[in-house]
Motif scaffolding. Structure first.
Motif, short mmCIF file in Angstrom:
data_model
loop_
_atom_site.label_atom_id
_atom_site.label_comp_id
_atom_site.label_asym_id
_atom_site.label_seq_id
_atom_site.Cartn_x
_atom_site.Cartn_y
_atom_site.Cartn_z
N ALA A 1 0.83 -1.23 -0.07
CA ALA A 1 0.10 -0.02 0.09
C ALA A 1 0.84 1.23 -0.03
CB ALA A 1 -1.05 0.04 1.30
N THR A 2 1.88 1.47 1.01
CA THR A 2 2.62 2.45 0.84
C THR A 2 3.56 2.52 -0.25
OG1 THR A 2 3.01 2.15 3.33
CG2 THR A 2 4.78 3.56 2.21
N GLY A 3 4.03 1.65 -0.94
CA GLY A 3 4.56 1.46 -2.28
C GLY A 3 3.89 2.30 -3.27
N ALA A 4 2.76 1.86 -3.32
CA ALA A 4 1.72 2.27 -4.21
C ALA A 4 1.62 3.89 -4.22
CB ALA A 4 0.39 1.62 -4.38
N ILE A 5 1.27 4.18 -2.84
CA ILE A 5 1.14 5.82 -2.41
C ILE A 5 2.31 6.55 -3.14
CG2 ILE A 5 0.83 7.37 -0.51
CD1 ILE A 5 -0.86 4.81 0.57
N VAL A 6 3.57 6.03 -2.61
CA VAL A 6 4.61 6.84 -2.75
C VAL A 6 5.47 6.59 -4.39
CG1 VAL A 6 5.31 6.97 -0.29
CG2 VAL A 6 6.36 5.09 -2.04
N LYS A 7 4.61 5.79 -5.27
CA LYS A 7 4.99 5.37 -6.40
C LYS A 7 6.32 4.74 -6.28
CE LYS A 7 1.38 7.59 -8.16
NZ LYS A 7 0.53 7.88 -7.01
N LYS A 8 6.64 3.79 -5.70
CA LYS A 8 7.85 3.02 -5.74
C LYS A 8 7.56 1.62 -5.96
CE LYS A 8 12.20 2.94 -3.48
NZ LYS A 8 12.94 3.49 -2.27
N ARG A 9 7.92 0.89 -6.73
CA ARG A 9 7.69 -0.46 -6.98
C ARG A 9 8.29 -1.59 -6.14
NH1 ARG A 9 6.08 -3.78 -10.71
NH2 ARG A 9 6.67 -6.00 -11.14
N ILE A 10 7.53 -2.35 -5.43
CA ILE A 10 7.66 -3.29 -4.20
C ILE A 10 8.32 -4.68 -4.89
CG2 ILE A 10 7.04 -4.26 -2.15
CD1 ILE A 10 7.30 -1.31 -1.98
N THR A 11 9.31 -5.07 -4.28
CA THR A 11 9.96 -6.35 -4.87
C THR A 11 10.12 -7.40 -3.64
OG1 THR A 11 12.34 -5.89 -4.31
CG2 THR A 11 11.50 -5.06 -6.43
N GLU A 12 10.40 -8.78 -4.16
CA GLU A 12 10.62 -9.70 -2.82
C GLU A 12 11.62 -9.15 -2.01
OE1 GLU A 12 11.16 -13.44 -4.58
OE2 GLU A 12 9.41 -13.55 -5.36
N GLN A 13 12.47 -8.41 -2.49
CA GLN A 13 13.61 -8.05 -1.65
C GLN A 13 13.20 -6.86 -0.70
OE1 GLN A 13 13.99 -8.55 -5.05
NE2 GLN A 13 15.43 -10.55 -4.57
N ASP A 14 12.13 -6.09 -1.05
CA ASP A 14 11.71 -5.29 -0.01
C ASP A 14 10.77 -5.77 0.96
OD1 ASP A 14 12.62 -2.83 -1.52
OD2 ASP A 14 11.11 -3.03 -2.87
N ILE A 15 9.98 -6.88 0.68
CA ILE A 15 9.10 -7.56 1.78
C ILE A 15 10.10 -8.13 2.63
CG2 ILE A 15 7.24 -9.50 1.90
CD1 ILE A 15 6.32 -6.94 0.70
N ALA A 16 11.23 -8.89 2.08
CA ALA A 16 11.89 -9.53 2.98
C ALA A 16 12.71 -8.53 4.00
CB ALA A 16 13.22 -10.26 2.20
N SER A 17 13.15 -7.34 3.62
CA SER A 17 13.75 -6.24 4.33
C SER A 17 12.81 -5.86 5.39
CB SER A 17 14.27 -5.29 3.53
OG SER A 17 15.28 -5.61 2.64
N ALA A 18 11.64 -5.70 5.03
CA ALA A 18 10.60 -5.43 5.92
C ALA A 18 10.33 -6.17 7.11
CB ALA A 18 9.24 -5.04 5.24
#
Length: 474
Positions: free
Chosen positions: A275-292
């Motif tokens: 949701a945040t990635g969509a709001i700030v216009k930043k593509r979310i990857t598997e690596q982003d999910i893992a980091s979070a």
């Protein structure tokens, strides 16, 4: 001059460092929006376990301090830890009922806290190491699962709020008789929040929960039902101490229950990151999910050490980012610094501990009901023309409500199963995950998914993330 302008254009809004005064103002706004929800979990747990006032004060201090550390870790990041988005961290509501079950089974009091902290530490470590593997399994958790989980969380927490409104004697006890004065405080607080949300826009509207708590507490104080004499006795400054209540206790069943909580929390974090990635216009990857999720795991383990609870991304503040369009993650870093400072001022914790239970219940009712609505909103994306999805949602919600309405149903289960079957959130969430695998995966290839379902799985796994968000907005 042109080179400076080009350099600024190359900086993504998420990474933009605003002037110090703006960071302070916007950060404080995040804290005000977040504060009431941040301290509700320790208050609910302390109330259910029968903990004294001074213990509650320390739990609130530790919670705020660790919220700050967790938010800093998520927004700023260290190596592969932290998604580096404007995401504020708080104690997950998913953990409320399982922690109460763990503490109650251990006899309540400090002994109950020690078992809770032990299970939280191990679950946090488990989450950290599971993060890269979990990020690859997102396709197995489409909206039919995430929507069911969020709906069950909201519905299962509503009785906790109702119990506080009537100043109940425990989460599993019917209050009889109910004092009309207590109901008036609870509903009065709720109506105050609704009035602020209706007639106040912008910043004031975003802190309706906090203002409702303040108004309800002030009225209770004027009528003699809120006491603040303990505030003067609280020290001015302190630093949260690791293992303040003694060494944690590590038991297998509580640990397994908390691991289930963290798996559910991973779904919550995943949704908030997308949701945040969509709001700030930043593509979310598997690596982003893992980091979070790694950040959640480390923060949760630190929480257990510093006498706090499991941490996850807070959806309330995701909404604030969308409302204000202030996308800088450094605003959240400023909010994190403010929370660390608040966690070191016990007088603030003492003030929050003086909020009467019925007032707290009125505010909690508003927030928990909103969580249920978010679940319903998520389920609107599900293809209910597929009978399998009807079965998954109906059965998982039904099982969750069974354990919520009859919490003693698990009393005669084997000890290892009592925490799972004694918590509506845990039972319902595990059911949603298992039923989705059985009905939507273990079947002939031609029957697995309709075109609509395939699109939804693509959305939740991060493919074409921004496109799906824009379609929903239209």
């Amino acid at each position: 001059m042109n080179s400076v302008r080009t350099a600024k254009q190359d900086v993504h809004p998420v990474d933009e460092i605003l002037p110090a005064w703006q960071l302070g103002v916007y950060g404080f706004q995040h804290v005000l929006t977040f504060y009431a929800a941040a301290v509700i979990v320790p208050i609910l747990v302390a109330s259910a376990l029968g903990l004294p006032h001074d213990v509650l004060e320390h739990l609130i201090e530790a919670d705020l301090f660790t919220c700050g550390l967790a938010s800093m870790l998520q927004a700023v990041g260290i190596g592969k830890i932290g998604v580096r988005l404007p995401l504020l961290q708080g104690v997950t509501f998913v953990a409320v009922m399982p922690m109460i079950a763990i503490g109650t089974a251990a006899g309540g009091g400090i002994g109950g806290l020690q078992q809770i902290f032990g299970s939280v530490i191990i679950a946090g470590i488990f989450s950290y190491f599971l993060a890269p593997h979990f990020s690859k399994l997102i396709r197995f958790f489409p909206p039919v699962v995430t929507g069911s989980v969020i709906l069950i969380i909201g519905l299962a927490l509503l009785p906790v709020a109702a119990n506080d409104i009537v100043a109940g004697r425990g989460s599993n006890t019917m209050q009889d008789p109910v004092q009309l004065r207590n109901v008036a405080y609870g509903l009065g607080t709720l109506f105050c929040i609704l009035g602020i949300q209706k007639f106040c826009k912008g910043f004031v509207g975003t802190i309706a929960i906090l203002l409702g708590l303040v108004c309800g507490t002030l009225i209770a104080w004027i009528l003699g039902d809120a006491q603040f004499q303990d505030v003067s006795a609280a020290p001015l400054l302190t630093v949260p101490t690791p293992f303040y209540f003694g060494m944690p206790s590590f038991r297998l069943v509580p640990i397994l229950s908390m691991i289930i909580v963290m798996i559910i929390s991973m779904l919550e974090t995943t949704g908030d990151v997308f949701a945040t990635g969509a709001i700030v216009k930043k593509r979310i990857t598997e690596q982003d999910i893992a980091s979070a999720i790694r950040a959640d795991g480390i923060a949760t383990a630190i929480g257990g050490i510093l006498n706090s609870f499991p941490y996850t991304c807070f959806a309330e503040n995701v909404g604030l980012v969308r409302l204000t369009q202030i996308k800088s993650r450094w605003v959240v870093a400023a909010a994190a610094l403010i929370m660390i400072m608040l966690g070191c001022i016990p007088k603030l914790a003492a003030i929050m501990a003086c909020v009467p239970l019925p007032v707290l219940g009125g505010a909690a009712l508003s927030m928990f009901a909103t969580v249920a609505v978010v679940g319903i909103q998520t389920l609107t994306q599900v293809d209910f023309d597929n009978q399998n999805n009807m079965i998954i949602v109906g059965t998982s919600v039904g099982l969750g409500m069974m354990a919520t309405a009859q919490p003693h149903i698990a009393d005669n289960f084997p000890h290892w199963a009592q925490i799972v079957f004694g918590s509506g959130i845990t039972l319902g969430s595990v059911s949603a995950m298992a039923l989705h695998l059985v009905f939507n995966h273990f079947m002939p290839e031609t029957e697995k998914k309709s075109p609509k379902q395939l699109s939804l799985v693509s959305d939740i796994s991060g493919h074409d993330n921004l496109t799906s968000f824009n379609m929903k907005e239209k």
